[in-house]
Design a protein around this motif. Structure first.
Motif, PDB file in Angstrom:
ATOM      1  N   SER A   8       0.926  -1.114   0.082  1.00  0.00           N
ATOM      2  CA  SER A   8       0.034   0.093   0.072  1.00  0.00           C
ATOM      3  C   SER A   8       0.872   1.278  -0.028  1.00  0.00           C
ATOM      4  O   SER A   8       2.022   1.119   0.335  1.00  0.00           O
ATOM      5  N   GLN A   9       0.578   2.322  -0.146  1.00  0.00           N
ATOM      6  CA  GLN A   9       1.360   3.556  -0.667  1.00  0.00           C
ATOM      7  C   GLN A   9       0.596   4.813   0.240  1.00  0.00           C
ATOM      8  O   GLN A   9      -0.587   4.741   0.135  1.00  0.00           O
ATOM      9  N   ILE A  10       1.441   5.553   0.857  1.00  0.00           N
ATOM     10  CA  ILE A  10       0.995   6.734   1.561  1.00  0.00           C
ATOM     11  C   ILE A  10       2.062   7.825   0.813  1.00  0.00           C
ATOM     12  O   ILE A  10       3.432   7.605   0.744  1.00  0.00           O
ATOM     13  N   TYR A  11       1.770   9.369   0.679  1.00  0.00           N
ATOM     14  CA  TYR A  11       2.593  10.049   0.535  1.00  0.00           C
ATOM     15  C   TYR A  11       3.172  10.666   1.864  1.00  0.00           C
ATOM     16  O   TYR A  11       2.586  10.833   2.830  1.00  0.00           O
ATOM     17  N   VAL A  76      -0.633  17.898   0.667  1.00  0.00           N
ATOM     18  CA  VAL A  76       0.101  16.949   1.944  1.00  0.00           C
ATOM     19  C   VAL A  76       0.106  17.720   2.783  1.00  0.00           C
ATOM     20  O   VAL A  76      -0.110  17.544   4.121  1.00  0.00           O
ATOM     21  N   GLY A  82      -4.069  13.289   3.339  1.00  0.00           N
ATOM     22  CA  GLY A  82      -3.521  12.185   3.839  1.00  0.00           C
ATOM     23  C   GLY A  82      -4.200  10.858   3.375  1.00  0.00           C
ATOM     24  O   GLY A  82      -5.156  10.843   3.509  1.00  0.00           O
ATOM     25  N   GLY A  83      -3.391   9.861   3.424  1.00  0.00           N
ATOM     26  CA  GLY A  83      -3.758   8.577   3.537  1.00  0.00           C
ATOM     27  C   GLY A  83      -4.403   7.988   4.560  1.00  0.00           C
ATOM     28  O   GLY A  83      -4.365   8.701   5.679  1.00  0.00           O
ATOM     29  N   HIS A  84      -4.731   6.597   4.803  1.00  0.00           N
ATOM     30  CA  HIS A  84      -5.402   6.063   5.708  1.00  0.00           C
ATOM     31  C   HIS A  84      -4.590   4.675   6.214  1.00  0.00           C
ATOM     32  O   HIS A  84      -4.420   3.696   5.198  1.00  0.00           O
ATOM     33  N   LEU A  85      -4.087   4.414   7.444  1.00  0.00           N
ATOM     34  CA  LEU A  85      -3.624   3.264   7.915  1.00  0.00           C
ATOM     35  C   LEU A  85      -4.222   2.823   9.047  1.00  0.00           C
ATOM     36  O   LEU A  85      -4.429   3.428   9.984  1.00  0.00           O
ATOM     37  N   ASN A 127      -1.163  12.013   7.573  1.00  0.00           N
ATOM     38  CA  ASN A 127      -1.770  10.721   7.268  1.00  0.00           C
ATOM     39  C   ASN A 127      -2.580  10.335   8.632  1.00  0.00           C
ATOM     40  O   ASN A 127      -1.799  10.231   9.521  1.00  0.00           O
TER      41      ASN A 127
END
Length: 139
Positions: A8-11, A76, A82-85, A127
């Protein structure tokens, strides 16, 4: 057809700062840190779980033009990209205390939910991260 999700990828805006946070504070481990010339391929995972990696990617080539990358970096930085984890843990409150003592800032303390106990935080780049202690299944 498919058998697993492997990456998976996040910035992130700074990969060294991301390493300090994800490895130094959250306790993840580095799977790959490779200078590919056109980008740095940097992945981390939960210790002992290399089958599911998170790519900590700085917006840029080859995925996008420099103009687009700059726009993404600005979003960003504003905290709107933001991504999510979501991680699981055996003891949400203990994990919360450990990370708080390491200087992690939380957006939400451990809270009882219908599915278990979870809490929330953000990485230095906006994120969203949660970790959850699922309820034990009743027999």
């Amino acid at each position: 057809m498919f058998t697993a999700i492997t990456h998976s990828q996040i910035y992130v805006l700074d990969q060294n700062e991301a390493l300090d946070f994800y490895v130094g504070k959250l306790g993840l481990e580095v799977n790959a840190d490779v200078d590919m010339g056109f980008m740095r391929w940097l992945t981390v995972s939960v210790p002992g779980q290399p089958g599911r990696q998170i790519l900590l990617e700085r917006p840029g080539a080859p995925a996008m033009s420099e103009e687009t990358a700059q726009q993404v970096r600005e979003l960003v930085a504003k905290g709107v990209m933001g991504g999510h984890l979501i991680f699981s843990t055996d003891d949400c409150r203990k994990s919360y205390e450990t990370l708080r003592d390491r200087g992690v800032e939380f957006t939400e303390e451990p809270t009882e939910r219908p599915y278990g106990i979870d809490c929330g935080l953000r990485d230095p780049f906006g994120n969203h991260i949660r970790f959850t202690q699922l309820k034990a299944e009743e027999a």
